[in-house]
Design an enzyme around this catalytic site. Structure first.
Site, short mmCIF file in Angstrom:
data_model
loop_
_atom_site.label_atom_id
_atom_site.label_comp_id
_atom_site.label_asym_id
_atom_site.label_seq_id
_atom_site.Cartn_x
_atom_site.Cartn_y
_atom_site.Cartn_z
N ALA A 74 0.83 -1.25 -0.03
CA ALA A 74 -0.04 0.07 -0.04
C ALA A 74 0.91 1.42 0.16
O ALA A 74 0.28 2.13 -0.50
CB ALA A 74 -1.06 0.04 1.22
N THR A 75 2.20 1.07 0.64
CA THR A 75 2.99 2.37 0.62
C THR A 75 3.25 2.79 -0.90
O THR A 75 2.93 3.82 -1.20
CB THR A 75 4.20 2.25 1.38
N ASN A 154 -6.14 3.13 10.26
CA ASN A 154 -5.29 1.95 11.11
C ASN A 154 -5.13 1.86 12.58
O ASN A 154 -4.60 0.99 13.14
CB ASN A 154 -3.97 2.13 10.08
N GLN A 182 -6.51 -1.19 5.21
CA GLN A 182 -7.18 -1.74 6.24
C GLN A 182 -8.58 -2.10 5.99
O GLN A 182 -9.22 -3.01 6.76
CB GLN A 182 -7.27 -0.76 7.57
N ALA A 203 -1.63 -7.03 1.07
CA ALA A 203 -2.25 -8.31 1.12
C ALA A 203 -1.84 -8.63 2.84
O ALA A 203 -2.62 -9.46 3.17
CB ALA A 203 -1.09 -9.26 0.46
N HIS A 204 -0.97 -8.05 3.38
CA HIS A 204 -0.33 -8.40 4.73
C HIS A 204 -0.99 -8.20 5.84
O HIS A 204 -1.10 -8.77 7.14
CB HIS A 204 1.11 -8.19 4.96
N THR A 243 9.79 -7.18 -12.51
CA THR A 243 9.15 -8.53 -12.50
C THR A 243 8.22 -8.94 -11.62
O THR A 243 8.48 -8.63 -10.47
CB THR A 243 10.40 -9.63 -12.50
N CYS A 329 6.95 5.11 17.74
CA CYS A 329 8.39 5.23 17.88
C CYS A 329 9.04 4.77 16.60
O CYS A 329 9.92 4.17 16.84
CB CYS A 329 8.67 4.72 19.28
C1 LIG Z 1 -0.31 -0.67 6.71
C2 LIG Z 1 -0.71 0.45 5.98
C3 LIG Z 1 -0.11 0.90 4.91
C4 LIG Z 1 1.32 0.48 4.55
O1 LIG Z 1 0.97 -0.66 3.79
P1 LIG Z 1 2.18 -1.56 3.19
O2 LIG Z 1 1.65 -2.63 2.32
O3 LIG Z 1 2.98 -1.85 4.58
O4 LIG Z 1 3.23 -0.62 2.67
C5 LIG Z 1 -0.70 2.01 4.35
N1 LIG Z 1 -1.94 2.58 4.85
C6 LIG Z 1 -2.57 2.09 5.83
C7 LIG Z 1 -3.95 2.52 6.29
C8 LIG Z 1 -2.06 0.80 6.61
O5 LIG Z 1 -2.62 0.64 7.43
#
Ligand SMILES: *Cc1c(COP(=O)(O)O)cnc(C)c1O
Length: 395
Positions: A74-75, A154, A182, A203-204, A243, A329
């Site tokens: 997502a970043t 989040n 989220q 996905a995570h 890739t 932190c």
């Molecule tokens: C976890 C999160 C992200 C970052 O996602 P990644 O896949 O870890 O880069 C961005 N936005 C929100 C709201 C999140 O909870």
């Protein structure tokens, strides 16, 4: 193995579901091909697997498969959406809108664009964390390019009124991006009904692997042009070179499929656990809920506990429970959460807060144990504070 702390930090990440892992495994070994290799069966197999995953993900959000761009998470999706729109449309306007409670992966690209001469508006939120729709409509100017409002927060789990925001954006002719990291797999998301133009996924947080996500990019009504942020082999129609990570992509689609297949039952089960925990925590005098009581993810509980030191609370819980506190932190020094301060919490109350994220694997026994651990820890800390203040008066 030693007894591990109870994991209640599902907003940070989740374990990979065994069914997701099983779907991924063949693509690490036998079917290891590069989806871009058009000249042999190894490539074709991988390409077919990616295509199937793309179709499944698109169907999950009511999009077209060609509107899915795989990213590392997502970043990266947020960066591609925000910087990509700003760069592609900078001749048309230089103003962008977002909200103070966004994830850093939205706020920081906005701050970066400001250094390049873009103007940004950061909307405040109500005391429960919701965007004020009238304020949003008022903030839109003729030179506004983009509105970015996250689907679900989040930290406090607040769910924003996406369909209403989408309607406002389209009425004013500006693009609507939402960070749904989220929200995907936890609430229904429909890019057509909600008039979403760009949506970041990962996905995570839903039992897929880390390092894989996607950006939904609308292709018509209106078509969104993006300036690529990674250049190279031209994968993903030139929008994201590199890739394709076949095992992670296959697992991502499986994770979303599983979440949606169990959405109704899991929503009910997890909400029951969350409400049970909140009920038990009422034993703590003065405990306060952060965020909206109804417009929130069912797996989220965020509370502030007056009269205790946040760092001491975290230290006390660490051996038995894995939760997050309201002080980030990430850079080594603790600062009160920008989300909690945005909804009006004092720095002390923001620091003395707990973010609890319940997962697919959380049991009722774990919830009951956690409630008792939190209650006991708070009681011990409060007693120590009373003794400490009595002591300082004596000496
Ligand atoms: C976890 C999160 C992200 C970052 O996602 P990644 O896949 O870890 O880069 C961005 N936005 C929100 C709201 C999140 O909870």
């Amino acid at each position: 193995m030693r007894h591990r702390p109870i994991y209640l930090d599902a907003h940070a990440t989740t374990p990979v579901d065994p069914q997701v892992l099983a779907a991924m495994l063949p693509y690490f070994t036998e079917q290891f091909g590069n989806p871009a290799s058009g000249g042999h069966v190894y490539g074709w197999e991988a390409e077919a697997a990616v295509q199937q995953a793309r179709e499944s993900l698109a169907a999950a959000i009511n999009a077209d498969p060609q509107e899915i761009v795989f990213t590392s998470g997502a970043t990266e999706a947020n960066n591609l959406a925000i910087k990509g729109v700003a760069e592609a449309y900078c001749a048309k306007g230089r103003h962008l809108i977002t909200v103070v409670t966004e994830h850093r992966a939205v706020l920081d690209p906005y701050a970066y664009l400001q250094t390049l001469g873009f103007e940004t508006t950061l909307l405040p939120v109500t005391a429960t964390g919701l965007v004020n729709l009238a304020q949003l409509a008022q903030a839109i100017r003729p030179d506004t390019l983009l509105v970015s409002v996250m689907a679900a927060n989040n930290e406090i789990g607040v769910i924003q009124p996406l369909a209403q925001i989408g309607a406002i954006c389209h009425r004013h002719g500006v693009f609507f991006h939402t960070d749904a990291a989220q929200a995907i797999g936890k609430i229904p998301l429909d890019v057509a009904a909600m008039q979403i133009d760009l949506m970041s996924l990962t996905a995570h947080k839903i039992y897929g692997a880390k390092g894989i996500g996607a950006l939904y990019v609308r292709r018509k009504n209106p078509r969104v042009q993006l300036a690529a942020q990674l250049h190279g082999g031209g994968q993903e129609r030139g929008l994201r070179s590199g890739t394709l990570y076949t095992p992670q992509i296959v697992g991502f689609a499986k994770a979303v499929e599983l979440s949606l297949a169990t959405l109704a039952s899991e929503t009910e089960r997890i909400q029951t656990l969350r409400d049970r925990l909140w009920q038990q925590l009422q034993a703590i005098e003065g405990i306060q809920l952060n965020g909206d009581p109804t417009q929130r993810l069912v797996n989220n509980l965020n509370v502030s506990i007056p009269g205790i030191d946040g760092a001491a609370l975290m230290l006390g819980l660490q051996p038995t429970m894995a939760v997050s506190s309201g002080s980030a932190c990430s850079t080594g020094k603790a600062a009160p959460s920008h989300v909690l301060t945005a909804i009006g919490r004092s720095p002390a109350l923001a620091a003395a807060s707990l973010r609890i994220g319940i997962s697919r694997f959380t049991t009722r026994e774990e919830i009951d144990q956690s409630a008792q651990i939190i209650i006991d820890t708070v009681q011990a800390l409060r007693q120590a504070t009373i003794k400490g203040s009595v002591g300082s008066r004596i000496f």
